[in-house]
Design a protein around this motif. Structure first.
Motif, PDB file in Angstrom:
ATOM      1  N   GLY A 268       0.802  -1.222   0.000  1.00 41.35           N
ATOM      2  CA  GLY A 268       0.000   0.000   0.000  1.00 41.35           C
ATOM      3  C   GLY A 268       0.829   1.263   0.000  1.00 41.35           C
ATOM      4  N   ALA A 269       2.163   1.135  -0.161  1.00 40.09           N
ATOM      5  CA  ALA A 269       3.041   2.310  -0.140  1.00 40.09           C
ATOM      6  C   ALA A 269       2.994   3.057  -1.473  1.00 40.09           C
ATOM      7  N   THR A 270       3.160   4.369  -1.382  1.00 41.54           N
ATOM      8  CA  THR A 270       3.178   5.224  -2.572  1.00 41.54           C
ATOM      9  C   THR A 270       4.302   6.253  -2.433  1.00 41.54           C
ATOM     10  N   GLN A 271       4.569   6.932  -3.546  1.00 40.11           N
ATOM     11  CA  GLN A 271       5.524   8.040  -3.531  1.00 40.11           C
ATOM     12  C   GLN A 271       4.890   9.213  -4.266  1.00 40.11           C
ATOM     13  N   PHE A 272       4.150  10.015  -3.503  1.00 43.35           N
ATOM     14  CA  PHE A 272       3.461  11.177  -4.054  1.00 43.35           C
ATOM     15  C   PHE A 272       3.901  12.424  -3.304  1.00 43.35           C
ATOM     16  N   GLY A 273       3.841  13.558  -3.967  1.00 44.96           N
ATOM     17  CA  GLY A 273       4.020  14.840  -3.301  1.00 44.96           C
ATOM     18  C   GLY A 273       5.344  14.950  -2.580  1.00 44.96           C
ATOM     19  N   ASP A 274       5.322  15.794  -1.554  1.00 47.31           N
ATOM     20  CA  ASP A 274       6.566  16.074  -0.852  1.00 47.31           C
ATOM     21  C   ASP A 274       6.439  15.907   0.657  1.00 47.31           C
ATOM     22  N   ARG A 275       5.461  15.064   1.105  1.00 46.02           N
ATOM     23  CA  ARG A 275       5.241  14.910   2.540  1.00 46.02           C
ATOM     24  C   ARG A 275       5.170  13.432   2.911  1.00 46.02           C
ATOM     25  N   PHE A 276       5.888  13.087   3.979  1.00 49.59           N
ATOM     26  CA  PHE A 276       5.830  11.721   4.513  1.00 49.59           C
ATOM     27  C   PHE A 276       4.528  11.561   5.302  1.00 49.59           C
ATOM     28  N   ASN A 277       3.815  10.455   5.036  1.00 55.29           N
ATOM     29  CA  ASN A 277       2.527  10.254   5.698  1.00 55.29           C
ATOM     30  C   ASN A 277       2.303   8.769   5.945  1.00 55.29           C
ATOM     31  N   VAL A 278       1.828   8.444   7.123  1.00 53.57           N
ATOM     32  CA  VAL A 278       1.473   7.062   7.468  1.00 53.57           C
ATOM     33  C   VAL A 278      -0.053   6.968   7.487  1.00 53.57           C
ATOM     34  N   ALA A 279      -0.633   6.323   6.463  1.00 53.95           N
ATOM     35  CA  ALA A 279      -2.091   6.177   6.390  1.00 53.95           C
ATOM     36  C   ALA A 279      -2.572   5.047   7.267  1.00 53.95           C
ATOM     37  N   ALA A 280      -1.801   3.967   7.353  1.00 54.94           N
ATOM     38  CA  ALA A 280      -2.174   2.826   8.201  1.00 54.94           C
ATOM     39  C   ALA A 280      -0.927   2.044   8.533  1.00 54.94           C
ATOM     40  N   LEU A 281      -0.864   1.563   9.763  1.00 55.41           N
ATOM     41  CA  LEU A 281       0.257   0.741  10.214  1.00 55.41           C
ATOM     42  C   LEU A 281      -0.317  -0.306  11.165  1.00 55.41           C
ATOM     43  N   THR A 282      -0.436  -1.541  10.686  1.00 55.69           N
ATOM     44  CA  THR A 282      -1.120  -2.578  11.456  1.00 55.69           C
ATOM     45  C   THR A 282      -0.268  -3.837  11.530  1.00 55.69           C
ATOM     46  N   GLN A 283      -0.626  -4.696  12.495  1.00 51.84           N
ATOM     47  CA  GLN A 283      -0.002  -6.010  12.633  1.00 51.84           C
ATOM     48  C   GLN A 283      -1.065  -6.986  13.139  1.00 51.84           C
ATOM     49  N   ASP A 284      -0.827  -8.272  12.983  1.00 51.41           N
ATOM     50  CA  ASP A 284      -1.871  -9.272  13.251  1.00 51.41           C
ATOM     51  C   ASP A 284      -1.705 -10.012  14.570  1.00 51.41           C
ATOM     52  N   GLY A 285      -0.890  -9.528  15.479  1.00 47.69           N
ATOM     53  CA  GLY A 285      -0.717 -10.196  16.759  1.00 47.69           C
ATOM     54  C   GLY A 285      -1.422  -9.462  17.884  1.00 47.69           C
ATOM     55  N   TYR A 286      -1.473 -10.108  19.038  1.00 46.25           N
ATOM     56  CA  TYR A 286      -2.036  -9.456  20.220  1.00 46.25           C
ATOM     57  C   TYR A 286      -1.528 -10.147  21.478  1.00 46.25           C
ATOM     58  N   ALA A 287      -1.607  -9.432  22.572  1.00 41.26           N
ATOM     59  CA  ALA A 287      -1.107  -9.929  23.851  1.00 41.26           C
ATOM     60  C   ALA A 287      -2.151 -10.814  24.531  1.00 41.26           C
ATOM     61  N   THR A 288      -1.793 -11.370  25.678  1.00 45.03           N
ATOM     62  CA  THR A 288      -2.754 -12.108  26.497  1.00 45.03           C
ATOM     63  C   THR A 288      -3.861 -11.160  26.944  1.00 45.03           C
ATOM     64  N   GLY A 289      -5.101 -11.644  26.915  1.00 44.14           N
ATOM     65  CA  GLY A 289      -6.230 -10.791  27.282  1.00 44.14           C
ATOM     66  C   GLY A 289      -6.916 -11.246  28.555  1.00 44.14           C
ATOM     67  N   ARG A 290      -7.301 -10.309  29.384  1.00 45.37           N
ATOM     68  CA  ARG A 290      -8.084 -10.597  30.588  1.00 45.37           C
ATOM     69  C   ARG A 290      -9.553 -10.289  30.311  1.00 45.37           C
ATOM     70  N   LEU A 291     -10.415 -11.057  30.934  1.00 52.16           N
ATOM     71  CA  LEU A 291     -11.850 -10.907  30.717  1.00 52.16           C
ATOM     72  C   LEU A 291     -12.326  -9.541  31.197  1.00 52.16           C
ATOM     73  N   THR A 292     -13.032  -8.842  30.332  1.00 50.08           N
ATOM     74  CA  THR A 292     -13.599  -7.543  30.706  1.00 50.08           C
ATOM     75  C   THR A 292     -15.115  -7.573  30.828  1.00 50.08           C
ATOM     76  N   GLY A 293     -15.766  -8.528  30.204  1.00 52.34           N
ATOM     77  CA  GLY A 293     -17.216  -8.579  30.316  1.00 52.34           C
ATOM     78  C   GLY A 293     -17.824  -9.584  29.356  1.00 52.34           C
ATOM     79  N   ILE A 294     -19.116  -9.795  29.524  1.00 48.56           N
ATOM     80  CA  ILE A 294     -19.893 -10.699  28.681  1.00 48.56           C
ATOM     81  C   ILE A 294     -20.935  -9.872  27.947  1.00 48.56           C
TER      82      ILE A 294
END
Length: 405
Positions: A268-294
């Motif tokens: 999804g990277a591009t080279q347009f214009g003259d400004r550095f921009n991060v539109a999205a930065l994601t990853q597919d992992g996650y930490a251990t989760g504690r129960l917050t509710g049902i």
């Protein structure tokens, strides 16, 4: 004959008043369905089948029919309070017997089973490992859930724009501690197989070739692998790396977790214009989760929510309808049982077909209309008084006939 006719009227009015009184008494009972008395006239049978000149023999109670109209929905903010907005009954396990109810005041018992105040367990369709639910069998809904396991990050996706006016290549070798060795950077948190967090940073340095950048990856301050070149065409679209992504060498972990193996996706990277921009930065992992509710969805899916943003399905509430709900047997405690007259239970899930949606954090109130019941009470009282007066009148007539000489 007049005595027995009036007496049948007294009996019928008494039953009618009893039904009305029960409706009024349960005006505040959750999930209660009002009843009405149905009367039928009585005629003495004639062996000749001639009844055109025959007076009636009174009245009898033909039946007491419950009215399964919708009650109001009152919100309670208790996640396990459930109301059905439409047709359908909750399915409950009452010590091995299957019963049905519209009263959704549920809560966990000491073993984590979701029950009503009488201890009847709410029935659900169990979740399948492959997703969805096994609608072929029922099970008790139980809230015993531990921490949600972590998931190791395997992929980073960076939708960024690198400025077309990239400037000159750095004169020094890349060093994350030296801002002169790169032009732009961005970071995010990734997770190993034990759920421990690590900081992954992408550094971008222009090269001597216009439209080409060196991409350096740094994890926890250590440079990971050699630089990868990202190049763009004259329209600013990504040319390399091939397929838009590159694989980093495994990063050993000292905490017992498996090596951290990452793929960086720059498609999804591009080279347009003259400004550095991060539109999205994601990853597919996650930490251990504690129960917050049902929470329970309108489709009746009960799921546990965790601090890592994940949800675990615990089951889908089993709903039931009947061809003739009035034929169900009243068991008290606002539960009913299936009978031959009601027909077999037609099972399904909420918010589908003829089944109503489930409103979590709410209860269905009694459908008794107090004003209408009070008016009906007066009518039944008048009927009782009139029949009593009929007995008095008949007695007076009888006394008059006895006094004839």
């Amino acid at each position: 004959m007049s005595f027995s006719t009036a007496l049948s009227g007294l009996n019928a009015s008494t039953r009618d008043l009893a039904v009305t009184g029960n409706n009024i008494a349960n005006a505040g009972t959750t999930g209660f369905k009002m009843a009405r008395t149905q009367f039928a006239d009585v005629y003495a049978s004639s062996s000749l089948g001639l009844s055109s000149t025959q007076a009636g023999s009174g009245v009898r109670v033909a039946g007491i029919q419950q009215q399964f109209s919708q009650g109001n929905i009152d919100f309670t903010n208790n996640a396990l309070d459930l109301a059905v907005n439409g047709e359908g009954f909750f399915t409950l396990n009452a010590n091995g017997e299957t019963v049905y109810s519209r009263a959704g005041a549920f809560g966990p018992d000491r073993e984590g089973y979701v029950t009503n105040p009488q201890g009847h367990r709410l029935q659900v369709y169990p979740p399948l490992a492959s997703g969805g639910f096994d609608t072929g069998r029922l099970t008790d809904l139980q809230l015993q859930v531990g921490d949600a396991p972590p998931q190791r990050t395997s992929r980073i996706e960076a939708d960024i724009n690198l400025p077309a006016a990239s400037g000159t290549a750095p004169a020094v070798a890349f060093d994350p501690a030296n801002a002169d060795s790169y032009a732009h950077t961005t970071s995010l948190t990734v997770y190993d197989s034990l759920g421990s967090a690590h900081t992954a940073s992408l550094y971008f340095a222009p090269t001597a070739t216009p439209g080409t950048w060196d991409v350096h990856t740094v994890i926890d301050g250590a440079v990971t692998g050699a630089a990868t070149q990202a190049s763009f065409d004259a329209d600013g679209n990504l040319l390399t790396p091939a397929g838009g992504s590159f694989v980093l060498p495994p990063v050993p972990q000292t905490n017992g977790a498996t090596d951290l193996a990452l793929t960086v996706d720059l498609s999804g990277a591009t080279q347009f214009g003259d400004r550095f921009n991060v539109a999205a930065l994601t990853q597919d992992g996650y930490a251990t989760g504690r129960l917050t509710g049902i929470e329970v969805t309108p489709e009746g899916i009960a799921q546990a929510r965790f601090t890592n943003g994940q949800a675990r399905a615990l089951g889908q509430v089993a709903m039931a309808t009947f061809a003739n709900p009035q034929g169900m047997q009243e068991l008290g405690d606002t539960v009913w049982a299936e009978t031959f007259s009601s027909g077999p239970a037609l099972r399904g899930v909420a918010d589908s077909g003829s089944f109503g949606a489930i409103q979590a954090g709410a209860l269905e109130t009694s459908n008794v209309d107090l004003t209408a019941e009070l008016v009906h009470m007066i009518s039944a009282q008048r009927a009782f008084q009139a029949n009593a007066q009929m007995i008095t009148t008949t007695d007076q007539i009888t006394q008059t006939a006895l006094n004839l000489r």
